[in-house]
Enzyme design. Structure first.
Site, short mmCIF file in Angstrom:
data_model
loop_
_atom_site.label_atom_id
_atom_site.label_comp_id
_atom_site.label_asym_id
_atom_site.label_seq_id
_atom_site.Cartn_x
_atom_site.Cartn_y
_atom_site.Cartn_z
N GLU A 171 1.07 -1.22 -0.27
CA GLU A 171 -0.33 0.16 -0.33
C GLU A 171 0.86 1.32 0.00
OE1 GLU A 171 -3.43 0.07 0.03
OE2 GLU A 171 -3.96 -1.78 -0.09
N CYS B 278 -2.28 9.51 2.28
CA CYS B 278 -1.87 8.75 1.50
C CYS B 278 -3.46 9.31 -0.32
CB CYS B 278 -2.21 7.69 1.57
SG CYS B 278 -3.12 6.63 1.66
P1 NAD Z 1 7.79 4.76 5.07
O1 NAD Z 1 7.82 3.91 3.61
O2 NAD Z 1 8.56 6.00 5.68
O3 NAD Z 1 7.19 3.51 6.80
C1 NAD Z 1 6.93 2.98 6.87
C2 NAD Z 1 7.00 1.76 7.31
O4 NAD Z 1 8.35 1.56 6.96
C3 NAD Z 1 7.38 1.89 8.92
O5 NAD Z 1 6.70 1.25 9.72
C4 NAD Z 1 8.72 2.27 9.06
O6 NAD Z 1 9.91 1.85 10.43
C5 NAD Z 1 9.59 1.57 7.86
N1 NAD Z 1 10.54 1.68 6.90
C6 NAD Z 1 11.38 2.84 6.92
N2 NAD Z 1 12.34 3.05 6.54
C7 NAD Z 1 12.45 1.20 6.17
C8 NAD Z 1 14.25 1.04 5.38
N3 NAD Z 1 14.54 1.55 4.46
N4 NAD Z 1 13.52 -0.55 5.82
C9 NAD Z 1 12.91 -1.28 6.38
N5 NAD Z 1 11.65 -0.74 6.76
C10 NAD Z 1 11.87 0.47 6.42
O7 NAD Z 1 6.09 5.79 5.17
P2 NAD Z 1 5.68 6.49 6.38
O8 NAD Z 1 6.66 7.67 6.02
O9 NAD Z 1 5.66 5.98 6.79
O10 NAD Z 1 3.94 6.75 5.58
C11 NAD Z 1 4.02 8.05 4.45
C12 NAD Z 1 4.24 7.77 2.84
O11 NAD Z 1 3.77 6.15 2.71
C13 NAD Z 1 3.45 8.28 2.29
O12 NAD Z 1 4.77 7.65 0.66
C14 NAD Z 1 2.25 7.69 1.74
O13 NAD Z 1 1.77 7.99 0.38
C15 NAD Z 1 2.54 6.31 2.28
N6 NAD Z 1 0.51 5.73 2.94
C16 NAD Z 1 0.20 4.72 2.04
C17 NAD Z 1 -0.88 4.51 2.34
C18 NAD Z 1 -1.76 3.36 1.25
O14 NAD Z 1 -2.55 3.33 1.85
N7 NAD Z 1 -1.27 2.99 0.33
C19 NAD Z 1 -1.80 5.07 3.54
C20 NAD Z 1 -0.55 5.59 4.29
C21 NAD Z 1 0.67 6.31 3.37
#
Ligand code: NAD
Length: 487
Positions: free
Chosen positions: A229, A263
């Site tokens: 997602e 998002c």
């Molecule tokens: P993120 O990808 O930075 O983090 C998400 C998760 O991944 C967190 O639990 C984090 O600890 C982990 N993570 C972060 N970097 C990582 C890495 N290098 N290796 C492994 N794990 C890692 O996302 P965010 O900043 O928390 O959220 C924002 C993003 O999420 C935006 O792009 C938004 O559009 C997207 N989003 C999508 C939806 C959807 O339903 N499609 C919903 C909400 C947010």
């Protein structure tokens, strides 16, 4: 709560030193529970879903306070987009669980007329759910509802960035769920990377597309199926034939909800220069009506999650020209609801997902140009079109692609559990919500139970092969040839 140096599972002593592989014991415990069939009975799933519902109801105030701490989320927005939506999802799962779990009978061919053919919805096993910070409760618990309903054991990895909610999930949720089957593990990118080295039976990830690739690469090592997602830039086309104030009210609400950290928020507006001029005063009027003359003092406007994102958004405010808002206050991580105009496509605000209270308006010559603009970019998670003319909305729908679509409003389409929620292309793969969640976390096992008798009927297929018997056998295997409806 500071991000822990090593990962811990729920219920574990926060002071205990990190071990070589902090996840091994937890994962073994969950695998054993799944192997023993603990999560399979409908009664168990029902009990856990009820417990999850109690967790939300008993701790409503605690959760609202944590969301206010992390994102300055108002109680109204917390209820609507985090607590209420999760409770709704649980209610639906509880009322439909036994129907969803039922074997699905399928048509048979002549050769299998006397047999039983069905699809069994089987749990995958050990599921990993990795969540982001922007709706830190919703995006952790709504997938969890589907995973529990489908009969899986689950490792939850909330975002370390929304640390107040992370703390509640780690410390309070375990008191409600069966700890032999469900665990919350904590950590940031490094811990998540180590967690992903383990083999899971399914991974459900919500986050940005860059991290999505990291997750999918790790999953590929074990051939683990994934739902991703992700995010991106959601276009919002506004037709000349519209009521500007109605459009402005709706766009303002869903662009600045959660301070734009959504998002499915509209990332930018596309319209003609004439419509832009009608929209600007209407947007200003809606912003003032919703958040007052000084939005900084509004209890209903959220704040940017952290300094890193605040700085990133500050830089985006330098793109184009500020037509509305533009003020900020670093000490509060406050950014005013902002509208940018005269933005060039090559500027950073049009190159990355904004994820903040900033709305660029780009001008186009009309519908065809807007559609061409949308189609030369990545497929978005959501796409919006506003027009009093339904044909215009239908054209945008017919000539573009996106994860979801809503005509004449914002993210209302995702409030329907009857619609799948998910992206396409770089905005994600797979979907969930309602029954789609149950299906996502279930393997569709193809089952045929044959009779051990009637061996004579099988003679057709055995060697020595006979050219005479082949057409008969082929006919028996054709589904549409089956004449018998009584069996
Ligand atoms: P993120 O990808 O930075 O983090 C998400 C998760 O991944 C967190 O639990 C984090 O600890 C982990 N993570 C972060 N970097 C990582 C890495 N290098 N290796 C492994 N794990 C890692 O996302 P965010 O900043 O928390 O959220 C924002 C993003 O999420 C935006 O792009 C938004 O559009 C997207 N989003 C999508 C939806 C959807 O339903 N499609 C919903 C909400 C947010």
């Amino acid at each position: 709560m500071a991000t822990p140096a090593g990962a811990r599972s729920m219920g574990e002593d926060r002071q205990s030193p990190p071990r070589m592989d902090p996840f091994e014991d937890t994962l073994r415990r969950l695998r054993e529970a799944f192997g023993a069939g603990r999560t399979r009975p409908a009664e168990f799933r029902t009990e856990q879903l009820q417990a999850l519902s109690r967790f939300l109801q008993d701790n409503r105030k605690l959760l609202q306070d944590a969301l206010a701490q992390d994102l300055h989320k108002s109680a109204f927005e917390s209820e609507l987009s985090e607590i209420g939506i999760s409770l709704n999802e649980i209610r639906l799962a509880l009322s439909k669980l036994r129907t969803w779990m039922k074997d699905e009978r399928v048509p048979r061919n002549l050769a299998t007329q006397l047999d039983s053919a069905f699809i069994r919805k089987e749990p995958y096993g050990l599921v990993l759910i990795v969540a982001p910070w922007n709706y830190p409760l919703n995006l952790t618990l709504v997938p969890l509802v589907g995973a529990i309903a489908a009969g899986n054991c689950v490792v939850l990895k909330p975002s370390e960035v929304s640390s107040s909610i992370e703390k509640v999930l780690a410390e309070v949720l375990p008191r409600y769920l069966d700890q032999s089957c469900f665990a919350v593990v904590l950590g940031g990118p490094e811990e998540t990377r180590r967690l992903l080295e383990h083999r899971f039976d399914y991974i459900f990830f919500t986050g940005n597309p860059h991290v999505g690739k990291i997750v999918m690469t790790a999953a590929a090592k074990h051939l683990t199926p994934v739902t991703l997602e992700l995010g991106g830039k959601n276009p919002c086309y506004v037709d000349d034939n519209c009521d500007p104030q109605t459009v402005a009210n709706r766009v303002t609400w869903f662009r600045y909800f959660n301070a734009g950290q959504t998002c499915v928020a509209p990332d930018y507006v596309l319209c003609t220069p004439e419509t832009r001029e009608r929209l600007l005063p209407a947007l200003q009027s809606a912003i003032t009506r919703f958040y007052g003359e000084d939005p900084r003092s509004s209890p209903d406007l959220g704040r940017i999650i952290n300094q890193k994102h605040f700085q990133r958004l500050q830089a985006l405010l330098r793109c184009g020209r500020v037509a509305i808002g533009g003020q900020s206050d670093e000490s509060q991580r406050y950014i005013a609801p902002t509208v940018l105009v005269d933005v060039q496509e090559a500027e950073p605000v049009m190159q990355e997902e904004i994820f903040g209270p900033i709305l660029p308006i780009l001008t186009v010559g009309g519908l065809d140009e807007a559609i061409a603009f949308i189609n030369r970019r990545e497929k978005p998670l959501a796409l919006y079109a506003f027009s009093n003319n339904n044909q215009v909305v239908k054209q945008v729908l017919a000539r573009t692609n996106s994860g979801g679509f809503c005509g004449n409003d914002g993210f209302m389409h995702m409030t329907l559990g009857s619609l799948p929620f998910g992206g396409v292309g770089t905005s994600g793969m797979g979907s969930y919500h309602g029954k789609f969640s149950f299906d996502t976390f279930s393997h569709r096992r193809a089952c045929l139970l044959r009779s051990s008798g009637l061996e004579k009927l099988n003679e057709l297929r055995y060697p020595p092969y006979s050219a005479r018997r082949l057409p008969l056998l082929l006919m028996a295997m054709e589904e549409r040839r089956c004449p018998c409806t009584l069996l």
